[in-house]
Design a protein around this motif. Structure first.
Motif, PDB file in Angstrom:
ATOM      1  N   TYR A   1     -29.765   6.489  25.556  1.00 21.92           N
ATOM      2  CA  TYR A   1     -31.153   7.422  25.239  1.00 21.92           C
ATOM      3  C   TYR A   1     -31.479   8.105  26.380  1.00 21.92           C
ATOM      4  CZ  TYR A   1     -34.330   3.479  25.912  1.00 21.92           C
ATOM      5  OH  TYR A   1     -34.935   2.603  26.238  1.00 21.92           O
ATOM      6  N   HIS A   2     -31.484   7.426  27.480  1.00 23.66           N
ATOM      7  CA  HIS A   2     -32.164   8.340  28.685  1.00 23.66           C
ATOM      8  C   HIS A   2     -30.965   9.142  29.494  1.00 23.66           C
ATOM      9  CE1 HIS A   2     -35.652   6.106  29.191  1.00 23.66           C
ATOM     10  NE2 HIS A   2     -35.059   4.639  28.994  1.00 23.66           N
ATOM     11  N   GLN A   3     -29.989   9.183  28.980  1.00 21.07           N
ATOM     12  CA  GLN A   3     -29.083  10.251  29.582  1.00 21.07           C
ATOM     13  C   GLN A   3     -29.061  11.543  28.964  1.00 21.07           C
ATOM     14  OE1 GLN A   3     -27.391   8.882  32.163  1.00 21.07           O
ATOM     15  NE2 GLN A   3     -27.775   6.721  31.485  1.00 21.07           N
ATOM     16  N   ASP A   4     -29.148  12.496  29.600  1.00 19.97           N
ATOM     17  CA  ASP A   4     -29.145  14.066  29.422  1.00 19.97           C
ATOM     18  C   ASP A   4     -30.563  14.216  28.749  1.00 19.97           C
ATOM     19  OD1 ASP A   4     -26.715  14.182  30.166  1.00 19.97           O
ATOM     20  OD2 ASP A   4     -25.742  13.915  28.140  1.00 19.97           O
ATOM     21  N   TYR A   5     -31.604  13.439  28.956  1.00 26.59           N
ATOM     22  CA  TYR A   5     -32.619  13.263  28.215  1.00 26.59           C
ATOM     23  C   TYR A   5     -33.443  14.745  28.044  1.00 26.59           C
ATOM     24  CZ  TYR A   5     -36.946  11.708  25.767  1.00 26.59           C
ATOM     25  OH  TYR A   5     -38.058  11.291  25.164  1.00 26.59           O
ATOM     26  N   ALA A   6     -33.546  15.305  29.550  1.00 32.30           N
ATOM     27  CA  ALA A   6     -34.284  16.868  29.427  1.00 32.30           C
ATOM     28  C   ALA A   6     -33.549  17.864  28.813  1.00 32.30           C
ATOM     29  CB  ALA A   6     -34.356  17.143  30.854  1.00 32.30           C
ATOM     30  N   THR A   7     -32.418  17.727  28.777  1.00 30.48           N
ATOM     31  CA  THR A   7     -31.497  18.651  27.982  1.00 30.48           C
ATOM     32  C   THR A   7     -31.609  18.710  26.665  1.00 30.48           C
ATOM     33  OG1 THR A   7     -30.004  19.105  29.716  1.00 30.48           O
ATOM     34  CG2 THR A   7     -29.299  19.644  27.852  1.00 30.48           C
ATOM     35  N   LEU A   8     -31.534  17.208  26.095  1.00 32.80           N
ATOM     36  CA  LEU A   8     -31.659  17.020  24.682  1.00 32.80           C
ATOM     37  C   LEU A   8     -32.943  17.152  24.046  1.00 32.80           C
ATOM     38  CD1 LEU A   8     -29.054  14.011  24.479  1.00 32.80           C
ATOM     39  CD2 LEU A   8     -28.808  16.490  24.091  1.00 32.80           C
ATOM     40  N   ASN A   9     -34.191  17.063  24.789  1.00 33.28           N
ATOM     41  CA  ASN A   9     -35.321  17.127  24.415  1.00 33.28           C
ATOM     42  C   ASN A   9     -36.242  18.029  25.163  1.00 33.28           C
ATOM     43  OD1 ASN A   9     -35.511  14.462  22.545  1.00 33.28           O
ATOM     44  ND2 ASN A   9     -34.405  13.813  24.602  1.00 33.28           N
ATOM     45  N   PRO A  10     -35.749  19.585  25.054  1.00 36.28           N
ATOM     46  CA  PRO A  10     -36.386  20.431  25.998  1.00 36.28           C
ATOM     47  C   PRO A  10     -37.910  20.715  25.505  1.00 36.28           C
ATOM     48  CG  PRO A  10     -34.998  21.509  24.333  1.00 36.28           C
ATOM     49  CD  PRO A  10     -34.780  19.955  24.288  1.00 36.28           C
ATOM     50  N   LEU A  11     -38.105  20.345  24.152  1.00 36.40           N
ATOM     51  CA  LEU A  11     -39.600  20.657  23.921  1.00 36.40           C
ATOM     52  C   LEU A  11     -40.505  19.504  23.983  1.00 36.40           C
ATOM     53  CD1 LEU A  11     -38.866  23.124  20.867  1.00 36.40           C
ATOM     54  CD2 LEU A  11     -39.504  23.655  23.125  1.00 36.40           C
ATOM     55  N   GLN A  12     -40.026  18.557  24.357  1.00 35.35           N
ATOM     56  CA  GLN A  12     -40.955  17.119  24.397  1.00 35.35           C
ATOM     57  C   GLN A  12     -41.792  17.566  25.563  1.00 35.35           C
ATOM     58  OE1 GLN A  12     -42.205  14.642  26.361  1.00 35.35           O
ATOM     59  NE2 GLN A  12     -40.551  13.103  26.530  1.00 35.35           N
ATOM     60  N   PRO A  13     -43.146  17.341  25.226  1.00 35.12           N
ATOM     61  CA  PRO A  13     -44.455  17.501  26.118  1.00 35.12           C
ATOM     62  C   PRO A  13     -44.058  17.206  27.646  1.00 35.12           C
ATOM     63  CG  PRO A  13     -45.211  17.020  23.926  1.00 35.12           C
ATOM     64  CD  PRO A  13     -43.916  16.799  23.910  1.00 35.12           C
ATOM     65  N   TYR A  14     -43.768  15.956  27.694  1.00 34.14           N
ATOM     66  CA  TYR A  14     -43.503  15.423  29.155  1.00 34.14           C
ATOM     67  C   TYR A  14     -42.432  16.326  29.819  1.00 34.14           C
ATOM     68  CZ  TYR A  14     -42.766  12.084  33.003  1.00 34.14           C
ATOM     69  OH  TYR A  14     -42.314  11.545  34.392  1.00 34.14           O
ATOM     70  N   ILE A  15     -41.286  16.609  29.220  1.00 35.64           N
ATOM     71  CA  ILE A  15     -40.418  17.433  29.788  1.00 35.64           C
ATOM     72  C   ILE A  15     -40.792  18.882  30.085  1.00 35.64           C
ATOM     73  CG2 ILE A  15     -38.141  18.357  29.265  1.00 35.64           C
ATOM     74  CD1 ILE A  15     -38.224  15.393  29.632  1.00 35.64           C
ATOM     75  N   LEU A  16     -41.594  19.409  29.101  1.00 34.58           N
ATOM     76  CA  LEU A  16     -42.187  20.825  29.382  1.00 34.58           C
ATOM     77  C   LEU A  16     -43.122  20.842  30.742  1.00 34.58           C
ATOM     78  CD1 LEU A  16     -42.875  21.985  25.945  1.00 34.58           C
ATOM     79  CD2 LEU A  16     -41.214  23.031  27.242  1.00 34.58           C
ATOM     80  N   ILE A  17     -43.957  19.830  30.753  1.00 35.59           N
ATOM     81  CA  ILE A  17     -44.936  19.788  31.915  1.00 35.59           C
ATOM     82  C   ILE A  17     -44.440  19.233  33.066  1.00 35.59           C
ATOM     83  CG2 ILE A  17     -46.968  18.588  32.566  1.00 35.59           C
ATOM     84  CD1 ILE A  17     -47.859  18.507  29.648  1.00 35.59           C
ATOM     85  N   ASN A  18     -43.536  18.353  33.115  1.00 32.00           N
ATOM     86  CA  ASN A  18     -43.219  17.807  34.693  1.00 32.00           C
ATOM     87  C   ASN A  18     -41.739  18.111  34.996  1.00 32.00           C
ATOM     88  OD1 ASN A  18     -45.485  15.709  35.252  1.00 32.00           O
ATOM     89  ND2 ASN A  18     -45.169  15.273  33.124  1.00 32.00           N
ATOM     90  N   ASP A  19     -40.764  18.404  34.042  1.00 32.99           N
ATOM     91  CA  ASP A  19     -39.480  18.576  34.280  1.00 32.99           C
ATOM     92  C   ASP A  19     -38.766  19.898  34.197  1.00 32.99           C
ATOM     93  OD1 ASP A  19     -39.583  15.802  35.005  1.00 32.99           O
ATOM     94  OD2 ASP A  19     -38.887  15.201  33.114  1.00 32.99           O
ATOM     95  N   LYS A  20     -39.068  20.661  33.118  1.00 38.29           N
ATOM     96  CA  LYS A  20     -38.712  21.841  32.996  1.00 38.29           C
ATOM     97  C   LYS A  20     -38.994  22.858  34.459  1.00 38.29           C
ATOM     98  CE  LYS A  20     -38.431  26.063  29.778  1.00 38.29           C
ATOM     99  NZ  LYS A  20     -38.701  26.492  28.677  1.00 38.29           N
ATOM    100  N   PRO A  21     -40.110  22.728  34.860  1.00 31.29           N
ATOM    101  CA  PRO A  21     -40.441  23.581  35.964  1.00 31.29           C
ATOM    102  C   PRO A  21     -39.498  23.228  37.246  1.00 31.29           C
ATOM    103  CG  PRO A  21     -42.796  22.753  35.146  1.00 31.29           C
ATOM    104  CD  PRO A  21     -41.415  22.008  34.302  1.00 31.29           C
ATOM    105  N   LYS A  22     -39.317  22.206  37.450  1.00 26.81           N
ATOM    106  CA  LYS A  22     -38.234  21.631  38.347  1.00 26.81           C
ATOM    107  C   LYS A  22     -36.889  22.572  38.407  1.00 26.81           C
ATOM    108  CE  LYS A  22     -40.117  16.791  39.019  1.00 26.81           C
ATOM    109  NZ  LYS A  22     -39.817  15.402  38.806  1.00 26.81           N
ATOM    110  N   ILE A  23     -36.543  22.532  37.092  1.00 26.99           N
ATOM    111  CA  ILE A  23     -35.201  23.231  36.962  1.00 26.99           C
ATOM    112  C   ILE A  23     -35.494  24.839  37.381  1.00 26.99           C
ATOM    113  CG2 ILE A  23     -33.357  24.177  35.042  1.00 26.99           C
ATOM    114  CD1 ILE A  23     -33.961  21.584  33.475  1.00 26.99           C
ATOM    115  N   GLY A  24     -36.605  25.208  36.848  1.00 28.23           N
ATOM    116  CA  GLY A  24     -37.193  26.784  37.538  1.00 28.23           C
ATOM    117  C   GLY A  24     -37.058  26.841  38.917  1.00 28.23           C
ATOM    118  N   HIS A  25     -37.882  25.753  39.593  1.00 32.12           N
ATOM    119  CA  HIS A  25     -37.998  25.672  41.024  1.00 32.12           C
ATOM    120  C   HIS A  25     -36.385  25.500  41.705  1.00 32.12           C
ATOM    121  CE1 HIS A  25     -42.096  23.815  40.391  1.00 32.12           C
ATOM    122  NE2 HIS A  25     -42.055  24.993  40.192  1.00 32.12           N
ATOM    123  N   MET A  26     -35.722  24.923  41.055  1.00 31.01           N
ATOM    124  CA  MET A  26     -34.017  24.889  41.672  1.00 31.01           C
ATOM    125  C   MET A  26     -33.374  26.214  41.553  1.00 31.01           C
ATOM    126  SD  MET A  26     -31.683  23.037  42.849  1.00 31.01           S
ATOM    127  CE  MET A  26     -29.892  23.460  43.068  1.00 31.01           C
TER     128      MET A  26
END
Length: 235
Positions: free
Chosen positions: A187-212
């Motif tokens: 359940y941890h694999q591909d977590y950011a892709t499978l849960n793109p609207l989860q608040p933790y992902i939106l706040i902490n991880d989605k910006p990293k993809i944008g920075h990449m």
């Protein structure tokens, strides 16, 4: 310690909290840093790197969007096999760090470039035993060198960045050798892709993809390589 439930609750609370009053977040704008002066040799076959830099959701997501990466798997490294699970590592006393095993094609991307991405957009390497809102040794910044060459390259790069004062504080990243990697729960694999609207992902991880995409456009792939897809092909 931060359990999965508390991590989700924390992220939800951040959405309802004014930014000025919010705890440190892991998605702050990175800085441009020089490429490593010393890099690993270009091998003919795929290679493996294991990196830890906070919650493995975001680390995995960045490398899944990196050209030349064949697979990126979330897991644990630094401790014993018996404690390589999410519930136990959250106590912070197992020696494990949440880590990502990156399988990559050195003809398309070098080990040094993976480290440049790691220090620039994956996390803040000056934070000790934490990353943004996640606190504990399991969230430490660590390079798990897979061989002597990776160790030399990592040591040289850290020394290079410190000498250049690339960051406002000294790099806290450690280098560990001889530590096996253990794959995390499915359940941890591909977590950011499978849960793109989860608040933790939106706040902490989605910006990293944008920075990449912003800082490494030549190394960015829009469509991520997913563990589930690699597993399906291998089966």
């Amino acid at each position: 310690m931060r359990s999965l439930l508390s991590r989700l609750s924390f992220a939800t609370a951040l959405v309802l909290t004014p930014l000025a009053a919010s705890p440190a977040m892991a998605s702050s704008e990175p800085i441009a840093i020089p490429a490593p002066a010393l890099d690993a040799s270009r091998a003919d076959s795929v290679q493996t790197a294991v990196l830890a830099g906070g919650c493995f959701w975001g680390v995995q997501a960045v490398y899944q969007h990196t050209t030349g990466v064949v697979n990126a798997v979330s897991g644990y490294a630094g401790g014993a096999k018996e404690t390589a699970n999410y519930k136990r590592t959250n106590y912070g006393d197992t020696g494990h760090a949440e880590a990502v095993e990156i399988t990559y094609d050195p003809k398309k991307i070098s080990y040094g470039k993976l480290l440049q991405i790691y220090f620039s957009v994956v996390h803040d390497p000056t934070q000790l035993n934490r990353q943004g809102p996640d606190v504990g040794t399991q969230y430490r910044s660590t390079i798990f060198a897979q061989n002597d060459e990776q160790k030399r390259v990592a040591e040289a790069y850290i020394a290079q960045l410190n000498a250049a004062k690339a960051f406002k504080a000294k790099i806290a990243t450690t280098i560990e050798t001889g530590k096996p990697f253990y794959k995390a729960e499915d359940y941890h694999q591909d977590y950011a892709t499978l849960n793109p609207l989860q608040p933790y992902i939106l706040i902490n991880d989605k910006p990293k993809i944008g920075h990449m995409a912003k800082y490494f456009p030549d190394n960015f792939r829009t469509q991520p390589v997913l563990v589930k897809d690699v597993k399906a092909v291998s089966n």
